[in-house]
Design a protein around this motif. Structure first.
Motif, short mmCIF file in Angstrom:
data_model
loop_
_atom_site.label_atom_id
_atom_site.label_comp_id
_atom_site.label_asym_id
_atom_site.label_seq_id
_atom_site.Cartn_x
_atom_site.Cartn_y
_atom_site.Cartn_z
N CYS A 84 -9.14 8.20 -2.44
CA CYS A 84 -9.08 6.74 -2.67
C CYS A 84 -10.00 6.00 -1.70
O CYS A 84 -10.66 5.03 -2.08
CB CYS A 84 -7.65 6.24 -2.57
N LEU A 85 -10.05 6.44 -0.43
CA LEU A 85 -10.97 5.84 0.54
C LEU A 85 -12.41 6.03 0.08
O LEU A 85 -13.22 5.10 0.12
CB LEU A 85 -10.76 6.45 1.92
N THR A 136 -8.08 1.60 -4.87
CA THR A 136 -6.87 0.79 -4.81
C THR A 136 -6.18 0.77 -6.18
O THR A 136 -4.95 0.85 -6.27
CB THR A 136 -7.20 -0.65 -4.36
N PHE A 137 -6.97 0.68 -7.24
CA PHE A 137 -6.42 0.69 -8.60
C PHE A 137 -5.73 2.03 -8.88
O PHE A 137 -4.62 2.06 -9.43
CB PHE A 137 -7.54 0.42 -9.61
N ILE A 138 -6.35 3.13 -8.49
CA ILE A 138 -5.74 4.45 -8.69
C ILE A 138 -4.47 4.58 -7.85
O ILE A 138 -3.46 5.14 -8.30
CB ILE A 138 -6.76 5.56 -8.36
N SER A 139 -4.50 4.04 -6.63
CA SER A 139 -3.31 4.12 -5.77
C SER A 139 -2.13 3.35 -6.37
O SER A 139 -0.97 3.69 -6.09
CB SER A 139 -3.62 3.61 -4.36
N ALA A 140 -2.41 2.33 -7.19
CA ALA A 140 -1.33 1.59 -7.84
C ALA A 140 -0.52 2.52 -8.75
O ALA A 140 0.71 2.41 -8.82
CB ALA A 140 -1.90 0.43 -8.65
N PHE A 141 -1.19 3.45 -9.39
CA PHE A 141 -0.49 4.38 -10.29
C PHE A 141 0.33 5.42 -9.53
O PHE A 141 1.28 5.97 -10.08
CB PHE A 141 -1.49 5.03 -11.26
N THR A 142 -0.03 5.67 -8.28
CA THR A 142 0.78 6.61 -7.50
C THR A 142 2.16 6.05 -7.21
O THR A 142 3.11 6.80 -7.02
CB THR A 142 0.09 7.00 -6.17
N ILE A 160 0.85 -1.19 0.00
CA ILE A 160 0.00 0.00 0.00
C ILE A 160 0.89 1.24 0.00
O ILE A 160 1.73 1.40 0.88
CB ILE A 160 -0.94 0.02 1.22
N PRO A 161 0.73 2.13 -0.99
CA PRO A 161 1.59 3.30 -1.07
C PRO A 161 1.22 4.38 -0.05
O PRO A 161 0.08 4.51 0.34
CB PRO A 161 1.38 3.81 -2.50
N THR A 162 2.23 5.14 0.36
CA THR A 162 2.01 6.30 1.22
C THR A 162 1.80 7.50 0.32
O THR A 162 2.72 7.94 -0.36
CB THR A 162 3.22 6.52 2.14
N MET A 163 0.57 8.01 0.32
CA MET A 163 0.18 9.10 -0.57
C MET A 163 -0.06 10.38 0.23
O MET A 163 -0.18 10.32 1.45
CB MET A 163 -1.11 8.73 -1.31
N VAL A 176 -2.37 -3.59 -8.22
CA VAL A 176 -3.36 -3.93 -9.24
C VAL A 176 -4.04 -5.25 -8.87
O VAL A 176 -5.26 -5.39 -8.98
CB VAL A 176 -2.73 -3.99 -10.65
N ALA A 177 -3.25 -6.22 -8.39
CA ALA A 177 -3.81 -7.51 -7.98
C ALA A 177 -4.77 -7.33 -6.80
O ALA A 177 -5.85 -7.94 -6.76
CB ALA A 177 -2.69 -8.47 -7.61
N ALA A 178 -4.40 -6.48 -5.84
CA ALA A 178 -5.29 -6.21 -4.70
C ALA A 178 -6.59 -5.58 -5.18
O ALA A 178 -7.68 -5.93 -4.69
CB ALA A 178 -4.59 -5.30 -3.69
N ALA A 179 -6.51 -4.66 -6.15
CA ALA A 179 -7.72 -4.03 -6.69
C ALA A 179 -8.60 -5.07 -7.38
O ALA A 179 -9.83 -5.07 -7.21
CB ALA A 179 -7.33 -2.92 -7.67
N LEU A 180 -7.99 -5.96 -8.15
CA LEU A 180 -8.77 -7.00 -8.83
C LEU A 180 -9.43 -7.96 -7.83
O LEU A 180 -10.59 -8.35 -8.02
CB LEU A 180 -7.89 -7.78 -9.80
N ILE A 181 -8.73 -8.31 -6.79
CA ILE A 181 -9.31 -9.16 -5.74
C ILE A 181 -10.52 -8.46 -5.12
O ILE A 181 -11.57 -9.07 -4.89
CB ILE A 181 -8.26 -9.51 -4.67
N GLN A 182 -10.37 -7.16 -4.86
CA GLN A 182 -11.47 -6.40 -4.27
C GLN A 182 -12.67 -6.33 -5.21
O GLN A 182 -13.82 -6.49 -4.78
CB GLN A 182 -11.00 -4.99 -3.90
#
Length: 145
Positions: free
Chosen positions: A60-61, A72-78, A49-52, A101-107
Motif C-alpha cells: 500500500c505504501l 489507501t483505497f485498497i486498505s479500505a477493503f482490508t 487507518i487499518p492495521t494490516m 474511501v474518503a481519505a483516498a478520494l481526498i488524496q
C-alpha cells in the motif's frame, strides 16, 4: 517557570529510577530522571487507518507513492476483511470503510497540487508503522516505533 507533577495535558509523567523501574510521579527515585509519556490524539480519518499485515502495508505504501490514493483505497477493503482500526469499536466497520474511501478520494483529488501525493505517502508510512508496532505487540517486543 512552573513544573507540573502528575498528569500533563496529553500524557502522564512517571518517575523512573536508574534501572528503568517505574515509580509514582513525585516519589523519590534513585536516578532522578523523569519520563513523560505522550499519546497522540488522532482525528477520525487518521484513526481509521487499518492495521494490516506488514507485506500488505508495504504494498500500500508503494502504491501510494506512485499512484496517490490507490494504496489507501485498497486498505479500505482490508477493513471489510477484518483488519483492525482504532475506530471500529466506536463507529463500526462500515463507517471506517467509508472514512478510508474518503481519505483516498481526498488524496486523489488533491494530488494535482502535490498535497494529496504527500498526504498519500505519509498515509502509507503510517500503515507500515502500524503494521510494525502491531507485529512487535504480537511478539512481545518493546514498541519504540
Amino acid at each position: 517557570m512552573a513544573h507540573k507533577e502528575g498528569a500533563t495535558e496529553q500524557g502522564r509523567v512517571k518517575a523512573v529510577d536508574s534501572l528503568g523501574a517505574k515509580a509514582m510521579a513525585g516519589a523519590p527515585i534513585a536516578g532522578g530522571g523523569v519520563v513523560v509519556e505522550v499519546r497522540e490524539k488522532k482525528g477520525p480519518l487518521r484513526a481509521a487507518i487499518p492495521t494490516m499485515p506488514f507485506p500488505l502495508a508495504v504494498i500500500c505504501l508503494f502504491l501510494n507513492t506512485f499512484i496517490p490514493g490507490l494504496g489507501t483505497f485498497i486498505s479500505a477493503f482490508t477493513v471489510l476483511c477484518g483488519a483492525r482500526s482504532e475506530l471500529v469499536s466506536e463507529r463500526g466497520v462500515c463507517c471506517v470503510f467509508w472514512l478510508n474511501v474518503a481519505a483516498a478520494l481526498i488524496q486523489i483529488l488533491t494530488a494535482v497540487i502535490m498535497v494529496g501525493w504527500i498526504m498519500s505517502i505519509f498515509w502509507g508510512m503510517d500503515m507500515v508503522i502500524l503494521a510494525i508496532s502491531d507485529g512487535c505487540r504480537d511478539q512481545g517486543l518493546p514498541q519504540d516505533v
